[in-house]
Write a protein that holds these residues in place. Structure first.
Motif, PDB file in Angstrom:
ATOM      1  N   SER A  92      41.765  32.171  24.423  1.00 11.58           N
ATOM      2  CA  SER A  92      41.245  33.533  24.549  1.00 11.58           C
ATOM      3  C   SER A  92      42.256  34.599  24.937  1.00 11.58           C
ATOM      4  CB  SER A  92      40.097  33.550  25.583  1.00 11.58           C
ATOM      5  OG  SER A  92      39.088  32.634  25.222  1.00 11.58           O
ATOM      6  N   ILE A  93      43.269  34.241  25.729  1.00  7.01           N
ATOM      7  CA  ILE A  93      44.184  35.275  26.238  1.00  7.01           C
ATOM      8  C   ILE A  93      45.528  35.087  25.551  1.00  7.01           C
ATOM      9  CG2 ILE A  93      45.226  36.315  28.294  1.00  7.01           C
ATOM     10  CD1 ILE A  93      42.951  35.108  29.940  1.00  7.01           C
ATOM     11  N   LYS A  94      45.868  36.017  24.649  1.00  7.64           N
ATOM     12  CA  LYS A  94      47.036  35.835  23.794  1.00  7.64           C
ATOM     13  C   LYS A  94      47.913  37.090  23.784  1.00  7.64           C
ATOM     14  CE  LYS A  94      44.659  32.505  20.840  1.00  7.64           C
ATOM     15  NZ  LYS A  94      44.226  32.128  19.478  1.00  7.64           N
ATOM     16  N   GLY A  95      49.156  36.863  23.416  1.00 13.06           N
ATOM     17  CA  GLY A  95      50.113  37.951  23.328  1.00 13.06           C
ATOM     18  C   GLY A  95      50.103  38.605  21.961  1.00 13.06           C
ATOM     19  N   SER A  96      51.073  39.471  21.754  1.00  5.98           N
ATOM     20  CA  SER A  96      51.119  40.251  20.507  1.00  5.98           C
ATOM     21  C   SER A  96      51.352  39.373  19.285  1.00  5.98           C
ATOM     22  CB  SER A  96      52.220  41.308  20.609  1.00  5.98           C
ATOM     23  OG  SER A  96      53.471  40.691  20.896  1.00  5.98           O
ATOM     24  N   PRO A 149      46.391  41.524  26.521  1.00  6.86           N
ATOM     25  CA  PRO A 149      46.885  42.425  27.574  1.00  6.86           C
ATOM     26  C   PRO A 149      48.091  43.243  27.120  1.00  6.86           C
ATOM     27  CG  PRO A 149      47.502  40.142  28.013  1.00  6.86           C
ATOM     28  CD  PRO A 149      46.554  40.107  26.863  1.00  6.86           C
ATOM     29  N   SER A 150      48.078  44.522  27.522  1.00  7.04           N
ATOM     30  CA  SER A 150      49.216  45.389  27.194  1.00  7.04           C
ATOM     31  C   SER A 150      50.425  45.032  28.044  1.00  7.04           C
ATOM     32  CB  SER A 150      48.821  46.858  27.402  1.00  7.04           C
ATOM     33  OG  SER A 150      48.350  47.067  28.720  1.00  7.04           O
ATOM     34  N   ASP A 151      50.193  44.569  29.282  1.00  8.53           N
ATOM     35  CA  ASP A 151      51.277  44.115  30.147  1.00  8.53           C
ATOM     36  C   ASP A 151      51.179  42.595  30.241  1.00  8.53           C
ATOM     37  OD1 ASP A 151      53.104  43.504  32.110  1.00  8.53           O
ATOM     38  OD2 ASP A 151      52.585  45.203  33.392  1.00  8.53           O
ATOM     39  N   GLN A 152      51.825  41.929  29.308  1.00  4.88           N
ATOM     40  CA  GLN A 152      51.720  40.476  29.213  1.00  4.88           C
ATOM     41  C   GLN A 152      52.295  39.783  30.451  1.00  4.88           C
ATOM     42  OE1 GLN A 152      52.640  38.918  25.305  1.00  4.88           O
ATOM     43  NE2 GLN A 152      53.684  37.172  26.218  1.00  4.88           N
ATOM     44  N   THR A 153      53.408  40.313  30.966  1.00  3.58           N
ATOM     45  CA  THR A 153      54.045  39.703  32.141  1.00  3.58           C
ATOM     46  C   THR A 153      53.110  39.721  33.347  1.00  3.58           C
ATOM     47  OG1 THR A 153      56.227  40.394  31.358  1.00  3.58           O
ATOM     48  CG2 THR A 153      56.021  39.830  33.690  1.00  3.58           C
ATOM     49  N   ALA A 154      52.435  40.850  33.552  1.00  2.16           N
ATOM     50  CA  ALA A 154      51.513  40.953  34.688  1.00  2.16           C
ATOM     51  C   ALA A 154      50.355  39.960  34.532  1.00  2.16           C
ATOM     52  CB  ALA A 154      50.979  42.382  34.784  1.00  2.16           C
ATOM     53  N   SER A 155      49.852  39.806  33.317  1.00  2.00           N
ATOM     54  CA  SER A 155      48.733  38.886  33.096  1.00  2.00           C
ATOM     55  C   SER A 155      49.163  37.437  33.327  1.00  2.00           C
ATOM     56  CB  SER A 155      48.179  39.055  31.679  1.00  2.00           C
ATOM     57  OG  SER A 155      47.563  40.326  31.542  1.00  2.00           O
ATOM     58  N   ILE A 156      50.379  37.103  32.932  1.00  3.19           N
ATOM     59  CA  ILE A 156      50.881  35.746  33.190  1.00  3.19           C
ATOM     60  C   ILE A 156      50.942  35.480  34.693  1.00  3.19           C
ATOM     61  CG2 ILE A 156      52.943  34.281  33.038  1.00  3.19           C
ATOM     62  CD1 ILE A 156      53.479  35.584  30.288  1.00  3.19           C
ATOM     63  N   GLY A 168      30.752  46.329  40.121  1.00  8.55           N
ATOM     64  CA  GLY A 168      30.669  47.424  39.155  1.00  8.55           C
ATOM     65  C   GLY A 168      32.012  48.104  38.983  1.00  8.55           C
ATOM     66  N   GLY A 169      32.715  48.338  40.098  1.00 10.79           N
ATOM     67  CA  GLY A 169      34.036  48.944  40.040  1.00 10.79           C
ATOM     68  C   GLY A 169      35.041  48.037  39.357  1.00 10.79           C
ATOM     69  N   GLY A 170      34.921  46.727  39.597  1.00  9.69           N
ATOM     70  CA  GLY A 170      35.832  45.786  38.964  1.00  9.69           C
ATOM     71  C   GLY A 170      35.685  45.775  37.453  1.00  9.69           C
ATOM     72  N   ILE A 171      34.437  45.796  36.973  1.00 12.44           N
ATOM     73  CA  ILE A 171      34.185  45.813  35.529  1.00 12.44           C
ATOM     74  C   ILE A 171      34.749  47.103  34.920  1.00 12.44           C
ATOM     75  CG2 ILE A 171      32.369  45.920  33.773  1.00 12.44           C
ATOM     76  CD1 ILE A 171      30.668  44.141  35.681  1.00 12.44           C
ATOM     77  N   LYS A 172      34.533  48.230  35.620  1.00 13.07           N
ATOM     78  CA  LYS A 172      35.035  49.512  35.104  1.00 13.07           C
ATOM     79  C   LYS A 172      36.552  49.523  35.036  1.00 13.07           C
ATOM     80  CE  LYS A 172      31.169  52.443  36.600  1.00 13.07           C
ATOM     81  NZ  LYS A 172      30.739  53.523  37.539  1.00 13.07           N
ATOM     82  N   GLN A 173      37.211  49.017  36.093  1.00  9.98           N
ATOM     83  CA  GLN A 173      38.674  49.108  36.132  1.00  9.98           C
ATOM     84  C   GLN A 173      39.336  48.207  35.103  1.00  9.98           C
ATOM     85  OE1 GLN A 173      41.099  49.638  39.383  1.00  9.98           O
ATOM     86  NE2 GLN A 173      39.639  50.746  40.671  1.00  9.98           N
ATOM     87  N   ILE A 174      38.818  46.982  34.896  1.00  9.79           N
ATOM     88  CA  ILE A 174      39.443  46.130  33.891  1.00  9.79           C
ATOM     89  C   ILE A 174      39.112  46.646  32.488  1.00  9.79           C
ATOM     90  CG2 ILE A 174      37.535  44.455  33.817  1.00  9.79           C
ATOM     91  CD1 ILE A 174      41.320  43.791  33.292  1.00  9.79           C
ATOM     92  N   SER A 175      37.931  47.233  32.317  1.00  7.73           N
ATOM     93  CA  SER A 175      37.593  47.799  31.006  1.00  7.73           C
ATOM     94  C   SER A 175      38.506  48.977  30.672  1.00  7.73           C
ATOM     95  CB  SER A 175      36.133  48.254  30.988  1.00  7.73           C
ATOM     96  OG  SER A 175      35.255  47.151  31.184  1.00  7.73           O
ATOM     97  N   ALA A 176      38.886  49.737  31.728  1.00  9.37           N
ATOM     98  CA  ALA A 176      39.797  50.866  31.535  1.00  9.37           C
ATOM     99  C   ALA A 176      41.263  50.432  31.543  1.00  9.37           C
ATOM    100  CB  ALA A 176      39.567  51.908  32.630  1.00  9.37           C
ATOM    101  N   ASN A 177      41.493  49.142  31.776  1.00  9.73           N
ATOM    102  CA  ASN A 177      42.845  48.575  31.770  1.00  9.73           C
ATOM    103  C   ASN A 177      43.744  49.198  32.840  1.00  9.73           C
ATOM    104  OD1 ASN A 177      44.670  46.696  30.788  1.00  9.73           O
ATOM    105  ND2 ASN A 177      45.506  48.066  29.230  1.00  9.73           N
TER     106      ASN A 177
END
Length: 352
Positions: free
Chosen positions: A338-342, A291-298, A64-73
């Motif tokens: 599914s996971i793309k940059g700007s 993702p707003s932080d593309q480097t972190a997601s990579i 539940g916490g994981g879903i909340k935190q990724i939803s809140a980015n």
């Protein structure tokens, strides 16, 4: 040598500390969520640190916490044992993919009862957690265990107090085997428990059951094994009595058709098959599609890519079931889609 859950936690913490002190430029990957896969994520993190210099800071706070935190980015990835439906993923702008599969097991603390001695089935387990069966020598339990000398002792129920994917898996199974459970309690990461006391995380349930005579709880199998808890056998969908083993988890997962599971939405409880463990599940990663932080997601995707390529034996050692190569190929394709940059281009396609 296998590490205890506690030791794995210390190892993960050490990985983070080492990253701060010795490799200022190294990446630190942030994630939070399910406690179910925490032992293997900690083990992968320790090994990945040795080859890449990058650290994983994973907060084991429940699905539940994981879903909340990724939803809140607020983290790069969330982790959940409860898969989100394709509609939920679309609404939240999230992508989802599985990492490993494993089993949830009932655990008990009964004097004179050893691991695998006690047999339960779904309806009886539901009646215990409904509070309808309150003594260990109840006729329904004795019928499943005619050769055991069961004590005339009250049953102490231990369940999760936090939002938990393990709870979703467990209550999903009970809902399939008990209409009364489905109608009155249902399945979710958090439910209104009819009876018992709550404990936080798989770690908390394992500790409470270990300390409470006459208790029953439910944990991911690695926690039962590492804490030397007394797990039960279960009567499965085919009416066969099975033990929680890697082979039994694999048998339950063998019929999963991931190629037709949109957003990898898949629930593996009460699967057919004579050898199938009935409370089997996959665990999932959630990430922002844009993702707003593309480097972190990579960096996060690189970590999971490395784990798919190099982490199977580590997963097997902890009694998780690695994802088959055919599914990893589907996951790589999914990342690209599914996971793309700007600019609208995939940020990472996988190395395999």
């Amino acid at each position: 040598m296998k590490l205890s859950v506690k030791a794995l936690g210390l190892a993960a913490a050490g990985v983070v500390a080492a990253g701060i002190l010795t490799a200022v430029s190294a990446a630190e990957i942030s994630g939070a969520g399910a406690t179910f896969p925490y032992p293997i994520y900690a083990k992968w993190a320790d090994a990945y640190k040795q080859v890449s210099g990058n650290s994983l800071n994973y907060q084991s706070i429940g699905s539940g916490g994981g879903i909340k935190q990724i939803s809140a980015n607020t983290v790069t990835f969330g982790a959940s044992d409860k898969p989100l439906t394709p509609e939920e993923l679309d609404k939240a702008g999230l992508a989802q993919f599985p990492t490993v599969m494993g089993g949830v097991v009932p655990v008990v603390n009964l004097s004179g009862i050893n691991p695998g001695d006690l047999v339960l089935d779904g309806p009886t387990l539901a009646d215990i957690f409904l509070g309808k069966i309150s003594q260990w020598d109840d006729a329904a339990i004795k019928k499943l265990n005619p050769s055991l000398s069961l004590p005339s002792q009250a049953i102490a129920i231990v369940h999760r107090s936090d939002g938990s994917g393990t709870t979703f898996i467990f209550t999903n199974y009970l809902s399939k085997l008990s209409k009364e459970w489905a109608d009155s309690v249902g399945s979710n990461t958090a439910v209104q428990w009819p009876a018992g006391i709550g404990a936080k995380g798989n770690e908390g349930v394992a500790a409470n059951v270990g300390q409470t005579a006459g208790s029953i709880g439910y944990v991911e199998y690695a926690y039962a094994k590492q804490n030397k808890l007394t797990f039960t056998k279960m009567v499965n969908h085919e009416g066969q009595t099975v033990s929680p083993t890697a082979d039994a988890f694999t048998a339950a997962a063998s019929g999963a058709d991931w190629s037709h599971a949109k957003g990898f939405y898949m629930i593996l409880t009460d699967q057919p098959g004579a050898q199938s463990w009935p409370i089997t599940a996959a665990t999932f990663i959630l990430m922002q599609r844009r993702p707003s932080d593309q480097t972190a997601s990579i960096e996060a995707l690189k970590f999971f890519d490395w784990a798919y390529a190099n982490g199977d034996q580590m997963a097997t050692d902890l009694d998780y079931i690695p994802m088959p190569d055919s599914v990893v190929k589907l996951i790589h394709d999914y990342w690209k889609e599914s996971i793309k940059g700007s600019t609208g281009s995939p940020i990472y396609s996988g190395s395999m």
